[in-house]
Design a protein around this motif. Structure first.
Motif, PDB file in Angstrom:
ATOM      1  N   GLY A   1      12.002 -17.413   0.476  1.00  0.00           N
ATOM      2  CA  GLY A   1      10.705 -16.741   0.398  1.00  0.00           C
ATOM      3  C   GLY A   1      10.819 -15.222   0.390  1.00  0.00           C
ATOM      4  O   GLY A   1      10.071 -14.541  -0.306  1.00  0.00           O
ATOM      5  N   THR A   2      11.811 -14.685   1.125  1.00  0.00           N
ATOM      6  CA  THR A   2      11.964 -13.220   1.164  1.00  0.00           C
ATOM      7  C   THR A   2      12.252 -12.670  -0.233  1.00  0.00           C
ATOM      8  O   THR A   2      11.768 -11.603  -0.599  1.00  0.00           O
ATOM      9  N   MET A   3      13.035 -13.444  -0.993  1.00  0.00           N
ATOM     10  CA  MET A   3      13.368 -12.999  -2.343  1.00  0.00           C
ATOM     11  C   MET A   3      12.113 -12.992  -3.227  1.00  0.00           C
ATOM     12  O   MET A   3      11.896 -12.077  -4.018  1.00  0.00           O
ATOM     13  N   GLY A   4      11.285 -14.027  -3.067  1.00  0.00           N
ATOM     14  CA  GLY A   4      10.038 -14.088  -3.834  1.00  0.00           C
ATOM     15  C   GLY A   4       9.130 -12.914  -3.476  1.00  0.00           C
ATOM     16  O   GLY A   4       8.539 -12.276  -4.354  1.00  0.00           O
ATOM     17  N   ALA A   5       9.058 -12.609  -2.169  1.00  0.00           N
ATOM     18  CA  ALA A   5       8.207 -11.503  -1.725  1.00  0.00           C
ATOM     19  C   ALA A   5       8.702 -10.181  -2.311  1.00  0.00           C
ATOM     20  O   ALA A   5       7.910  -9.363  -2.789  1.00  0.00           O
ATOM     21  N   LEU A   6      10.034  -9.989  -2.284  1.00  0.00           N
ATOM     22  CA  LEU A   6      10.601  -8.760  -2.857  1.00  0.00           C
ATOM     23  C   LEU A   6      10.280  -8.656  -4.345  1.00  0.00           C
ATOM     24  O   LEU A   6       9.951  -7.581  -4.845  1.00  0.00           O
ATOM     25  N   SER A   7      10.389  -9.775  -5.045  1.00  0.00           N
ATOM     26  CA  SER A   7      10.169  -9.725  -6.490  1.00  0.00           C
ATOM     27  C   SER A   7       8.719  -9.343  -6.802  1.00  0.00           C
ATOM     28  O   SER A   7       8.457  -8.662  -7.780  1.00  0.00           O
ATOM     29  N   ARG A   8       7.812  -9.777  -5.947  1.00  0.00           N
ATOM     30  CA  ARG A   8       6.405  -9.399  -6.170  1.00  0.00           C
ATOM     31  C   ARG A   8       6.177  -7.935  -5.793  1.00  0.00           C
ATOM     32  O   ARG A   8       5.523  -7.185  -6.512  1.00  0.00           O
ATOM     33  N   GLU A   9       6.744  -7.555  -4.626  1.00  0.00           N
ATOM     34  CA  GLU A   9       6.535  -6.197  -4.135  1.00  0.00           C
ATOM     35  C   GLU A   9       7.047  -5.155  -5.139  1.00  0.00           C
ATOM     36  O   GLU A   9       6.429  -4.109  -5.319  1.00  0.00           O
ATOM     37  N   PHE A  10       8.190  -5.464  -5.778  1.00  0.00           N
ATOM     38  CA  PHE A  10       8.781  -4.481  -6.689  1.00  0.00           C
ATOM     39  C   PHE A  10       8.500  -4.804  -8.156  1.00  0.00           C
ATOM     40  O   PHE A  10       9.102  -4.225  -9.049  1.00  0.00           O
ATOM     41  N   LYS A  11       7.609  -5.775  -8.373  1.00  0.00           N
ATOM     42  CA  LYS A  11       7.195  -6.162  -9.735  1.00  0.00           C
ATOM     43  C   LYS A  11       8.391  -6.352 -10.670  1.00  0.00           C
ATOM     44  O   LYS A  11       8.504  -5.701 -11.709  1.00  0.00           O
TER      45      LYS A  11
ATOM     46  N   TYR B   1      18.893   3.180  14.920  1.00  0.00           N
ATOM     47  CA  TYR B   1      19.087   2.345  13.732  1.00  0.00           C
ATOM     48  C   TYR B   1      17.762   1.904  13.122  1.00  0.00           C
ATOM     49  O   TYR B   1      17.656   1.752  11.909  1.00  0.00           O
ATOM     50  N   ASN B   2      16.760   1.712  13.961  1.00  0.00           N
ATOM     51  CA  ASN B   2      15.443   1.396  13.392  1.00  0.00           C
ATOM     52  C   ASN B   2      14.939   2.557  12.545  1.00  0.00           C
ATOM     53  O   ASN B   2      14.360   2.367  11.476  1.00  0.00           O
ATOM     54  N   LYS B   3      15.193   3.766  13.033  1.00  0.00           N
ATOM     55  CA  LYS B   3      14.818   4.960  12.272  1.00  0.00           C
ATOM     56  C   LYS B   3      15.559   4.978  10.938  1.00  0.00           C
ATOM     57  O   LYS B   3      14.997   5.263   9.881  1.00  0.00           O
ATOM     58  N   ASN B   4      16.849   4.685  11.022  1.00  0.00           N
ATOM     59  CA  ASN B   4      17.709   4.646   9.854  1.00  0.00           C
ATOM     60  C   ASN B   4      17.140   3.675   8.800  1.00  0.00           C
ATOM     61  O   ASN B   4      17.051   3.983   7.613  1.00  0.00           O
ATOM     62  N   ARG B   5      16.709   2.522   9.264  1.00  0.00           N
ATOM     63  CA  ARG B   5      16.180   1.505   8.351  1.00  0.00           C
ATOM     64  C   ARG B   5      14.843   1.942   7.768  1.00  0.00           C
ATOM     65  O   ARG B   5      14.528   1.652   6.611  1.00  0.00           O
ATOM     66  N   LYS B   6      14.066   2.640   8.585  1.00  0.00           N
ATOM     67  CA  LYS B   6      12.771   3.124   8.102  1.00  0.00           C
ATOM     68  C   LYS B   6      12.961   4.134   6.968  1.00  0.00           C
ATOM     69  O   LYS B   6      12.242   4.135   5.967  1.00  0.00           O
ATOM     70  N   LYS B   7      13.959   4.984   7.136  1.00  0.00           N
ATOM     71  CA  LYS B   7      14.228   5.994   6.101  1.00  0.00           C
ATOM     72  C   LYS B   7      14.753   5.338   4.827  1.00  0.00           C
ATOM     73  O   LYS B   7      14.389   5.734   3.716  1.00  0.00           O
ATOM     74  N   ALA B   8      15.622   4.342   5.010  1.00  0.00           N
ATOM     75  CA  ALA B   8      16.133   3.628   3.836  1.00  0.00           C
ATOM     76  C   ALA B   8      14.970   2.982   3.090  1.00  0.00           C
ATOM     77  O   ALA B   8      14.913   2.984   1.863  1.00  0.00           O
ATOM     78  N   ARG B   9      14.035   2.467   3.852  1.00  0.00           N
ATOM     79  CA  ARG B   9      12.896   1.796   3.227  1.00  0.00           C
ATOM     80  C   ARG B   9      12.040   2.791   2.433  1.00  0.00           C
ATOM     81  O   ARG B   9      11.494   2.445   1.386  1.00  0.00           O
ATOM     82  N   ALA B  10      11.979   4.009   2.949  1.00  0.00           N
ATOM     83  CA  ALA B  10      11.235   5.040   2.218  1.00  0.00           C
ATOM     84  C   ALA B  10      11.876   5.295   0.851  1.00  0.00           C
ATOM     85  O   ALA B  10      11.194   5.598  -0.130  1.00  0.00           O
TER      86      ALA B  10
ATOM     87  N   GLU C   1      10.651   2.766  -1.454  1.00  0.00           N
ATOM     88  CA  GLU C   1       9.271   3.022  -1.899  1.00  0.00           C
ATOM     89  C   GLU C   1       9.268   3.781  -3.221  1.00  0.00           C
ATOM     90  O   GLU C   1       8.412   3.557  -4.073  1.00  0.00           O
ATOM     91  N   LEU C   2      10.253   4.699  -3.378  1.00  0.00           N
ATOM     92  CA  LEU C   2      10.305   5.519  -4.586  1.00  0.00           C
ATOM     93  C   LEU C   2      10.719   4.709  -5.810  1.00  0.00           C
ATOM     94  O   LEU C   2      10.665   5.187  -6.934  1.00  0.00           O
ATOM     95  N   ARG C   3      11.142   3.471  -5.566  1.00  0.00           N
ATOM     96  CA  ARG C   3      11.581   2.631  -6.679  1.00  0.00           C
ATOM     97  C   ARG C   3      10.438   1.756  -7.193  1.00  0.00           C
ATOM     98  O   ARG C   3      10.594   1.025  -8.157  1.00  0.00           O
ATOM     99  N   LYS C   4       9.297   1.840  -6.506  1.00  0.00           N
ATOM    100  CA  LYS C   4       8.174   0.994  -6.928  1.00  0.00           C
ATOM    101  C   LYS C   4       7.456   1.558  -8.149  1.00  0.00           C
ATOM    102  O   LYS C   4       6.789   0.827  -8.866  1.00  0.00           O
ATOM    103  N   ALA C   5       7.597   2.871  -8.371  1.00  0.00           N
ATOM    104  CA  ALA C   5       6.958   3.485  -9.538  1.00  0.00           C
ATOM    105  C   ALA C   5       7.591   2.938 -10.813  1.00  0.00           C
ATOM    106  O   ALA C   5       8.696   2.418 -10.793  1.00  0.00           O
ATOM    107  N   ASP C   6       6.878   3.050 -11.929  1.00  0.00           N
ATOM    108  CA  ASP C   6       7.429   2.621 -13.214  1.00  0.00           C
ATOM    109  C   ASP C   6       7.340   3.760 -14.204  1.00  0.00           C
ATOM    110  O   ASP C   6       6.242   4.111 -14.604  1.00  0.00           O
TER     111      ASP C   6
END
Lengths: 386, 260
Positions: free
Chosen positions: A316-326, A170-179, A182-187
């Motif tokens: 705080g997690t929501m604030g961090a996400l909002s910054r990470e994904f601009k 499941y950790n692997k599963n989450r790592k892949k989901a996170r990848a 990552e593709l959503r950070k582009a604009d």
């Protein structure tokens, strides 16, 4: 795009439209499924016991009929839809059901589920509402009870080794989901919010190894995309509980925005947090599911002296996400009668206000019939921030 | 020179059209929407052209708004009525910061800043509670013309208190009170007070700041406006033609598009 990769997106679409298709196929082959919902069920334990956890899903296009003969409309409409589909036989391949003590609607309806469906195995996981050390100790004992109960049903004790193996899967599963995120950070992002959500939803209906393979295929297909199919547009994060139908993401995207991040159950709440692989696995599971998992159903004791500090510790997690994904704006999307999120709406809005992030609060009923009403609000919000 | 700009607002009850040049409104029109929004939109455009003696090629840009905006096939752009009301009212009253639009289907409250930018907005729930629909319902029950509701309500000196916010229940509650012998004007005053309290509740959730204006068909009801003044304690600005502010805002947006 090579053939295998383009096939993966088609497969996602098929599994999304015919949810449970793969589980039904595997059931024919003798595989065993245990249904659950909510982010609080430790799927690792189900997996280690030799079953495939299957996340129950509702359907906003299917009117709730049978379900309402046994549940009043004060219950959460998402859960009523899941219950309605279960009564209609959609999840008959599940031989068991696990419901956590998450929100009122789950707790108060567990007995209705249990007796109406009459499944060979049902279990209710009691989860404390605080995160103090005694609460963690209690929760760990509850998880041990669940482990024993499921082991008894499976006819074998669950060895630590199997648990560790499931945790790693499941950790692997989450790592892949996170990848995928990552593709959503582009604009503009390489993948739309509705496409991403479809993959994340479908992955919870598959055995974890198959979900991991699917993630690999999807990621490969997306990396083949040299140019994003999307336009630059305001970047929206959706905050709320469980959204398992992509209609609302599609609506936001059709209105001229990109959904680039979420703070949702079938989203970062489920996929962001790993289980520690150090020390006792049961300790690690209880910390991950009770302490780390950030859901309003859990009360977090006031931290700091001011309301602002309190908000930061809770959101705080929501604030961090909002910054990470601009993100340019947040849509807080809550179902009617959702007790955990409903009570928190003013605080969540206040937190986003303090970050100067525009927020649109939408209260919805779990039904495709409300799309028109939501459209006006979303368009006006986008005109406002655009 | 195609320097003329048009705003078309297709609402659930009434549709409105405004044509402007670079300085002023040349013609405006309000017409019932009836069932066929597309036809209504076409008729509005034709009327604007006929009345001003212009031809389609004179029009530089058309913005459509309202719940039926999508049906206006000839529009160059579509904007929500929230943005359009804000634009329209700001052009008339630049001091306004809080606006309540009392429409047939929904009511809306919004805040704008000193430059007319939209800051926050909120719509009433999905049912007709809190919208002007309740006035139609009561007008029918009392057999009073909708345009006479305001004057009649102002005559009341013994307001009946209403306990419901629901348009359907308001009807049955009104019928009960008639049976108890309540006078029409007192019933109306009660309905106006209940609706005003709901509208102000919406406004307070977006944060009230002076000046406070109303728009939409409901704003033509002086009894309702008076009740809103009593509830808020603020003087309320009523545009000369409150039904037209969204269409006006749309026309101004269209003019801005021409200038670009």
């Amino acid at each position: 795009m090579n053939e295998k990769n383009s096939n993966s997106m088609a497969r996602v679409e098929r599994y999304y439209q015919d949810y449970g298709l793969r589980a039904r196929e595997l059931k024919e082959e003798g595989k065993r499924f245990i249904g659950y919902f909510c982010s609080f069920v430790p799927v690792e334990i189900i997996n280690a016991a030799g079953f495939f956890p299957f996340r129950l899903r509702g359907d906003v296009h299917e009117p709730i009929t049978k379900g309402d003969t046994q549940l009043e409309t004060i219950a959460c409409p998402f859960m009523r839809s899941c219950f309605d589909l279960s009564l209609k036989g959609m999840y008959d391949f599940c031989e068991g059901l696990v419901i956590p003590h998450a929100c009122d609607s789950m707790t108060r309806t567990y007995s209705v589920w249990r007796y109406s469906l009459g499944l060979p195995y049902s279990h209710f996981i009691n989860i404390p509402h605080g995160v103090s050390e005694p609460a963690l100790e209690f929760f760990k004992a509850e998880l041990n009870t669940f482990r024993k109960s499921l082991g008894r049903y499976a006819g074998r004790d669950i060895p630590d080794g199997d648990l560790v193996e499931a945790i790693e899967l499941y950790n692997k599963n989450r790592k892949k989901a996170r990848a995928l995120y990552e593709l959503r950070k582009a604009d503009p992002p390489l993948i739309s919010g509705s496409e991403a959500s479809r993959v994340l939803t479908v992955a919870m209906s598959l055995p974890v190894t198959e979900a991991n393979a699917l993630f690999d295929d999807v990621l490969a297909a997306l990396r083949d995309r040299e140019v994003s199919p999307l336009q630059k547009a305001p970047r929206i994060m959706v905050d709320g509980a469980c959204i398992d139908n992509i209609d609302v993401f599609k609506l936001i995207e059709d209105s001229g925005a990109n959904v680039v991040a979420d703070n949702l159950c079938i989203g970062t709440r489920d996929y962001w947090l790993h289980v520690s692989t150090e020390g006792d696995p049961m300790d690690a599971l209880s910390r991950r599911y009770l302490d780390k998992l950030n859901c309003p159903r859990t009360y977090r004791d006031k931290v700091g002296e001011t309301y602002e500090e309190d908000l930061e510790s809770r959101f705080g997690t929501m604030g961090a996400l909002s910054r990470e994904f601009k993100v340019d704006g947040v849509i807080l999307y809550v179902y009617k009668y959702c007790d955990p999120f409903g009570f928190e709406v003013p605080a969540r809005k206040a937190y986003l206000d303090s970050l100067n992030i525009p927020v649109l609060y939408l209260e919805d009923e779990y039904s495709a019939g409300t799309i028109g009403r939501l459209r006006t609000r979303i368009q006006a919000f986008l005109e406002m921030i655009g | 020179m195609n320097v003329y700009a048009v705003g078309i607002d297709i609402g659930s009850a009434f549709s409105k059209g405004v044509i402007i040049d670079d300085r002023k409104v040349l013609w405006s029109s309000v017409t019932p929407s009836r069932g066929d929004y597309k036809l209504t939109g076409n008729n509005l455009r034709d009327e604007l052209l006929t009345r001003t003696g212009l031809s389609p090629k004179d029009i530089g840009f058309i913005v459509a708004t309202g719940s039926g905006a999508k049906t206006v096939g000839f529009a160059d752009a579509v904007r929500t009525d929230i943005s359009c009301h804000a634009k329209g009212i700001y052009s008339l009253f630049p001091s306004v910061r809080t606006i309540v639009d009392i429409g047939d289907l929904y009511s809306k409250a919004f805040r704008i800043d000193e430059n007319g930018n939209l800051l926050r907005f909120l719509l009433s729930g999905k049912c007709a509670g809190g919208s002007a629909r309740v006035l139609k319902v009561i007008a029918k029950v009392l057999q009073v013309k909708i345009e006479d509701l305001g004057a009649l309500s102002l005559k009341s000196n013994k307001r009946v208190d209403f306990n419901t916010n629901c348009a359907v229940f308001a009807e049955s509650e009104a019928v009960c009170r008639i049976a108890e012998g309540a006078a029409k004007e007192d019933l109306l005053a009660g309905i106006h007070r209940a609706l005003a309290a709901q509208l102000n509740g919406l406004a307070e959730r977006v944060g009230v700041k002076k000046d406070y204006a109303v728009a939409g068909g409901g704003a033509k009801d002086e009894g309702l406006v008076r009740a809103l003044e009593e509830v808020t304690g603020y003087p309320i600005i009523v545009p000369p033609e409150p039904q037209l502010t969204a269409a006006l805002g749309a026309a101004i947006m269209a003019r801005e598009a021409v200038k670009l």
